[in-house]
Write an enzyme that holds these catalytic residues in place. Structure first.
Site, PDB file in Angstrom:
ATOM      1  N   CYS A   1      82.044  -1.540  42.702  1.00  0.00           N
ATOM      2  CA  CYS A   1      82.060  -2.921  42.222  1.00  0.00           C
ATOM      3  C   CYS A   1      81.805  -2.927  40.725  1.00  0.00           C
ATOM      4  O   CYS A   1      80.897  -2.254  40.239  1.00  0.00           O
ATOM      5  CB  CYS A   1      80.980  -3.732  42.930  1.00  0.00           C
ATOM      6  SG  CYS A   1      80.970  -5.475  42.455  1.00  0.00           S
TER       7      CYS A   1
ATOM      8  N   GLU B   1      82.234   1.212  53.728  1.00  0.00           N
ATOM      9  CA  GLU B   1      81.321   1.000  54.844  1.00  0.00           C
ATOM     10  C   GLU B   1      81.474  -0.389  55.442  1.00  0.00           C
ATOM     11  O   GLU B   1      81.864  -1.349  54.772  1.00  0.00           O
ATOM     12  CB  GLU B   1      79.891   1.234  54.400  1.00  0.00           C
ATOM     13  CG  GLU B   1      79.411   0.212  53.407  1.00  0.00           C
ATOM     14  CD  GLU B   1      78.027   0.547  52.880  1.00  0.00           C
ATOM     15  OE1 GLU B   1      77.754   1.736  52.648  1.00  0.00           O
ATOM     16  OE2 GLU B   1      77.249  -0.384  52.691  1.00  0.00           O
TER      17      GLU B   1
ATOM     18  N   CYS C   1      80.135  -7.112  58.800  1.00  0.00           N
ATOM     19  CA  CYS C   1      80.083  -7.212  57.340  1.00  0.00           C
ATOM     20  C   CYS C   1      81.152  -6.281  56.768  1.00  0.00           C
ATOM     21  O   CYS C   1      81.108  -5.074  57.013  1.00  0.00           O
ATOM     22  CB  CYS C   1      78.682  -6.800  56.874  1.00  0.00           C
ATOM     23  SG  CYS C   1      78.486  -6.802  55.088  1.00  0.00           S
TER      24      CYS C   1
ATOM     25  N   CYS D   1      73.544  -3.223  51.354  1.00  0.00           N
ATOM     26  CA  CYS D   1      74.720  -3.144  50.501  1.00  0.00           C
ATOM     27  C   CYS D   1      74.901  -1.775  49.830  1.00  0.00           C
ATOM     28  O   CYS D   1      74.128  -1.393  48.962  1.00  0.00           O
ATOM     29  CB  CYS D   1      74.512  -4.232  49.435  1.00  0.00           C
ATOM     30  SG  CYS D   1      75.935  -4.819  48.606  1.00  0.00           S
TER      31      CYS D   1
ATOM     32  N   CYS E   1      71.716  -3.665  42.744  1.00  0.00           N
ATOM     33  CA  CYS E   1      72.630  -3.402  43.855  1.00  0.00           C
ATOM     34  C   CYS E   1      73.148  -1.968  43.855  1.00  0.00           C
ATOM     35  O   CYS E   1      73.553  -1.452  42.817  1.00  0.00           O
ATOM     36  CB  CYS E   1      73.809  -4.367  43.759  1.00  0.00           C
ATOM     37  SG  CYS E   1      75.072  -4.057  44.997  1.00  0.00           S
TER      38      CYS E   1
ATOM     39  N   CYS F   1      75.547  -5.600  39.221  1.00  0.00           N
ATOM     40  CA  CYS F   1      74.228  -6.250  39.278  1.00  0.00           C
ATOM     41  C   CYS F   1      73.142  -5.176  39.284  1.00  0.00           C
ATOM     42  O   CYS F   1      73.306  -4.120  39.902  1.00  0.00           O
ATOM     43  CB  CYS F   1      74.123  -7.122  40.526  1.00  0.00           C
ATOM     44  SG  CYS F   1      75.401  -8.386  40.561  1.00  0.00           S
TER      45      CYS F   1
HETATM   46  N1  SAH Z   1      79.689  -9.134  45.616  1.00  0.00           N
HETATM   47  C1  SAH Z   1      79.348 -10.213  46.472  1.00  0.00           C
HETATM   48  C2  SAH Z   1      79.279  -9.828  47.918  1.00  0.00           C
HETATM   49  C3  SAH Z   1      78.675  -8.514  48.261  1.00  0.00           C
HETATM   50  S1  SAH Z   1      76.945  -8.357  47.986  1.00  0.00           S
HETATM   51  C4  SAH Z   1      78.044 -10.856  46.015  1.00  0.00           C
HETATM   52  O1  SAH Z   1      77.374 -10.285  45.165  1.00  0.00           O
HETATM   53  O2  SAH Z   1      77.748 -11.946  46.497  1.00  0.00           O
HETATM   54  C5  SAH Z   1      76.262  -9.323  49.308  1.00  0.00           C
HETATM   55  C6  SAH Z   1      74.833  -9.768  49.081  1.00  0.00           C
HETATM   56  O3  SAH Z   1      73.929  -8.661  49.141  1.00  0.00           O
HETATM   57  C7  SAH Z   1      74.649 -10.417  47.725  1.00  0.00           C
HETATM   58  O4  SAH Z   1      73.934 -11.623  47.814  1.00  0.00           O
HETATM   59  C8  SAH Z   1      73.860  -9.369  47.007  1.00  0.00           C
HETATM   60  O5  SAH Z   1      73.157  -9.910  45.954  1.00  0.00           O
HETATM   61  C9  SAH Z   1      73.002  -8.789  48.094  1.00  0.00           C
HETATM   62  N2  SAH Z   1      72.391  -7.490  47.761  1.00  0.00           N
HETATM   63  C10 SAH Z   1      72.852  -6.533  46.937  1.00  0.00           C
HETATM   64  N3  SAH Z   1      71.990  -5.503  46.844  1.00  0.00           N
HETATM   65  C11 SAH Z   1      70.926  -5.821  47.629  1.00  0.00           C
HETATM   66  C12 SAH Z   1      69.690  -5.167  47.936  1.00  0.00           C
HETATM   67  N4  SAH Z   1      69.396  -3.983  47.451  1.00  0.00           N
HETATM   68  N5  SAH Z   1      68.844  -5.811  48.767  1.00  0.00           N
HETATM   69  C13 SAH Z   1      69.154  -7.012  49.301  1.00  0.00           C
HETATM   70  N6  SAH Z   1      70.294  -7.673  49.038  1.00  0.00           N
HETATM   71  C14 SAH Z   1      71.169  -7.093  48.208  1.00  0.00           C
HETATM   72 FE1  SF4 Z   2      78.924  -6.271  43.148  1.00  0.00          FE
HETATM   73 FE2  SF4 Z   2      76.595  -5.719  44.297  1.00  0.00          FE
HETATM   74 FE3  SF4 Z   2      76.706  -7.534  42.358  1.00  0.00          FE
HETATM   75 FE4  SF4 Z   2      77.782  -8.096  44.770  1.00  0.00          FE
HETATM   76  S1  SF4 Z   2      75.601  -7.730  44.317  1.00  0.00           S
HETATM   77  S2  SF4 Z   2      78.682  -8.457  42.745  1.00  0.00           S
HETATM   78  S3  SF4 Z   2      78.521  -6.050  45.329  1.00  0.00           S
HETATM   79  S4  SF4 Z   2      77.145  -5.337  42.132  1.00  0.00           S
END
Ligand code: SAH
Ligand code: SF4
Length: 358
Positions: free
Chosen positions: A111, A91, A104, A340, A118, A115
């Protein structure tokens, strides 16, 4: 399946042409057709000789992404779902701001960082995108803008879609060089931001690159106990190590870092965490900016909720009192699942076919 020529820097294309018996100066002409005129087949490159066109056709494709879904939000945000040659879906989001059009991009299918909040982490990494597939997202969005006939350009890029960009470092760097090159799209490095969950060695490598690209670090908690409980990567790269690499980056580049902090209700959104964050960043506050992100709820992560507006305000004010600059991220496209990984995971559920996962 042929790879996309978008993945090659102009130097790499020049080397390729020379190695294949073609004239060196053709590289600049090919780039002009690719990025200025934006044709989608080599045969349309009118001032290029047939032999060079044949060599290109034999070795490369131009665009390898196919549009699968496009959703337009009330605020003008557009979310694209693209199908790659192997059927994997990725996406890409286009956001309109007063300062321009920001895209974006996604760097991996799924991934592995996993986390806990996420949506992307729910889908284990299936593969890295190659540089051509990352550039291809920008070109697809530019094609959408070109189609509107209003002479609009992608002006900003955030590498914040699915995936951990520093876990796909070489392809990321090629992508950055291609989109930044003045002979091509010429998107200013200062208009590009790469976000990482905190791979410390790669942060140092990134500091050593001679690029003016912005760095954002997903911090989300001010101490190891809390950070490890929401981001398991903190066990491998704890806050002390992370801060070491950040100090190295700041010394080398003297560029401001953005710290991303998702506010999760009653998890990390108390004034005490804001104050702790203020202490953690105190020695680098002149080069720090904290981006407070309202959590975008993910169905599968029901344990988390968005913080109350009063909690967000108190957190922000406590940070300010500590002398830290920051702001609350404006939201775009919440009515179209522009968070995300969300569109993609919903689409996969709908089709009941899971093209990812080992
Ligand atoms: N993997 C990288 C970049 C992609 S995620 C990273 O983690 O930085 C980009 C941003 O979106 C990150 O700061 C992540 O923590 C945030 N993100 C992920 N899931 C989210 C959610 N459900 N609500 C808001 N931000 C989120
Ligand atoms: Fe991966 Fe989502 Fe964590 Fe970014 S926030 S490192 S995309 S699991």
């Amino acid at each position: 399946m042929k790879k996309s020529i978008y993945g090659l820097t102009i130097e790499q294309l020049t080397d390729f042409l020379i190695e294949n018996g073609q004239k060196k100066y053709r590289a600049a002409q090919v780039w002009d057709w690719l990025y200025k005129k934006r044709v989608l087949s080599f045969d349309e490159m009118q001032n290029i000789n047939q032999e060079t066109i044949d060599v290109l056709n034999e070795n490369f494709a131009i665009q390898t992404l196919e549009q699968n879904v496009k959703q337009v939000s009330q605020d003008g945000t557009v979310k694209f779902l693209f199908k790659m040659h192997d059927g994997n879906l990725i996406e890409t989001v286009l956001m309109k701001f007063p300062y321009g059009h920001s895209v974006c991009v996604t760097t991996q299918v799924g991934c592995n960082i996993g986390c806990s909040f996420c949506a992307s982490g729910l889908l284990r990494k299936n593969r890295d995108l190659d540089a051509g597939e990352i550039v291809g997202q920008i070109m697809k969005v530019q094609e959408h803008l070109d189609g509107k006939g209003e002479d609009e350009r992608v002006s900003h890029i955030v590498v914040m879609g699915i995936g951990e960009p520093f876990d796909n470092y070489t392809n990321l760097m090629n992508f950055l060089h291609v989109v930044n090159d003045q002979k091509g799209l010429s998107i200013g490095a200062r208009h590009i931001t790469v976000s990482t969950s905190g791979l410390t060695e790669k942060i140092k490598d990134f500091a050593d690159e001679k690029l003016q690209v912005n760095l954002a670090v997903s911090l989300h908690a001010p101490n190891n106990e809390l950070r490890s409980s929401i981001m398991k990567i903190n066990k491998a790269f704890p806050i002390e190590k992370l801060m070491d690499s950040i100090n190295y980056y700041l010394e080398k580049t003297n560029r401001r870092i953005t710290f991303e902090y998702i506010l999760l209700r009653d998890v990390n959104d108390h004034v005490k965490e804001a104050e702790e964050l203020g202490r953690l960043l105190a020695d680098k506050r002149h080069l720090s900016y904290v981006n407070l992100i309202p959590y975008n709820p993910v169905d599968e992560h029901g344990q988390y909720q968005r913080s109350e507006p009063e909690a967000i305000k108190s957190f922000y004010e406590a940070l300010r009192r500590k002398g830290i600059n920051g702001g609350v991220r404006l939201e775009n496209g919440t009515d179209i699942d522009a968070a995300c990984g969300q569109l993609r995971s919903k689409q996969i559920k709908k089709t009941k076919k899971q093209p990812v996962g080992e």
